[in-house]
Design a protein around this motif. Structure first.
Motif, PDB file in Angstrom:
ATOM      1  N   THR A  12       0.823  -1.203   0.000  1.00 21.06           N
ATOM      2  CA  THR A  12       0.000   0.000   0.000  1.00 21.06           C
ATOM      3  C   THR A  12       0.862   1.259   0.000  1.00 21.06           C
ATOM      4  O   THR A  12       0.621   2.189  -0.774  1.00 21.06           O
ATOM      5  N   TRP A  31      -8.360   6.784 -11.934  1.00 19.02           N
ATOM      6  CA  TRP A  31      -8.449   5.336 -11.767  1.00 19.02           C
ATOM      7  C   TRP A  31      -7.331   4.796 -10.890  1.00 19.02           C
ATOM      8  O   TRP A  31      -7.540   3.860 -10.107  1.00 19.02           O
ATOM      9  N   PHE A  34      -8.299   5.644  -7.368  1.00 17.47           N
ATOM     10  CA  PHE A  34      -9.397   4.759  -6.964  1.00 17.47           C
ATOM     11  C   PHE A  34      -8.849   3.378  -6.594  1.00 17.47           C
ATOM     12  O   PHE A  34      -9.226   2.801  -5.564  1.00 17.47           O
ATOM     13  N   ALA A  35      -7.944   2.863  -7.423  1.00 19.79           N
ATOM     14  CA  ALA A  35      -7.352   1.552  -7.147  1.00 19.79           C
ATOM     15  C   ALA A  35      -6.560   1.584  -5.839  1.00 19.79           C
ATOM     16  O   ALA A  35      -6.587   0.619  -5.066  1.00 19.79           O
ATOM     17  N   VAL A  38      -8.969   1.382  -2.943  1.00 19.78           N
ATOM     18  CA  VAL A  38      -9.436   0.000  -2.786  1.00 19.78           C
ATOM     19  C   VAL A  38      -8.356  -0.839  -2.096  1.00 19.78           C
ATOM     20  O   VAL A  38      -8.652  -1.633  -1.183  1.00 19.78           O
ATOM     21  N   LEU A  41      -8.331   0.032   1.544  1.00 19.85           N
ATOM     22  CA  LEU A  41      -9.446  -0.601   2.254  1.00 19.85           C
ATOM     23  C   LEU A  41      -9.191  -2.090   2.471  1.00 19.85           C
ATOM     24  O   LEU A  41      -9.543  -2.642   3.524  1.00 19.85           O
ATOM     25  N   ALA A  42      -8.582  -2.741   1.494  1.00 18.67           N
ATOM     26  CA  ALA A  42      -8.236  -4.158   1.651  1.00 18.67           C
ATOM     27  C   ALA A  42      -7.207  -4.331   2.767  1.00 18.67           C
ATOM     28  O   ALA A  42      -7.284  -5.281   3.559  1.00 18.67           O
TER      29      ALA A  42
END
Length: 53
Positions: A12, A31, A34-35, A38, A41-42
């Motif tokens: 990350t 994008w 955004f990735a 995500v 969050l993972a």
């Protein structure tokens, strides 16, 4: 800290550095950000579940 949590954290942070450098050099790409969100969050999910020991 479990191994999977360490790995996710390193990925990350590394992705944040790469995406930031890309944004400075070539301009922001929604994008990619955004990735990264995500992925973040993972990573939080891995911490919340305790990861694998």
């Amino acid at each position: 800290m479990p191994t999977s949590a360490k790995t996710m954290t390193v990925c990350t942070v590394a992705c944040l550095v790469v995406i930031s450098a890309y944004s400075v050099a070539l301009g922001a790409n929604g994008w990619l950000w955004f990735a990264w969100v995500v992925l973040g969050l993972a990573t939080v999910g891995v911490f919340a579940t305790g990861g694998q020991r």
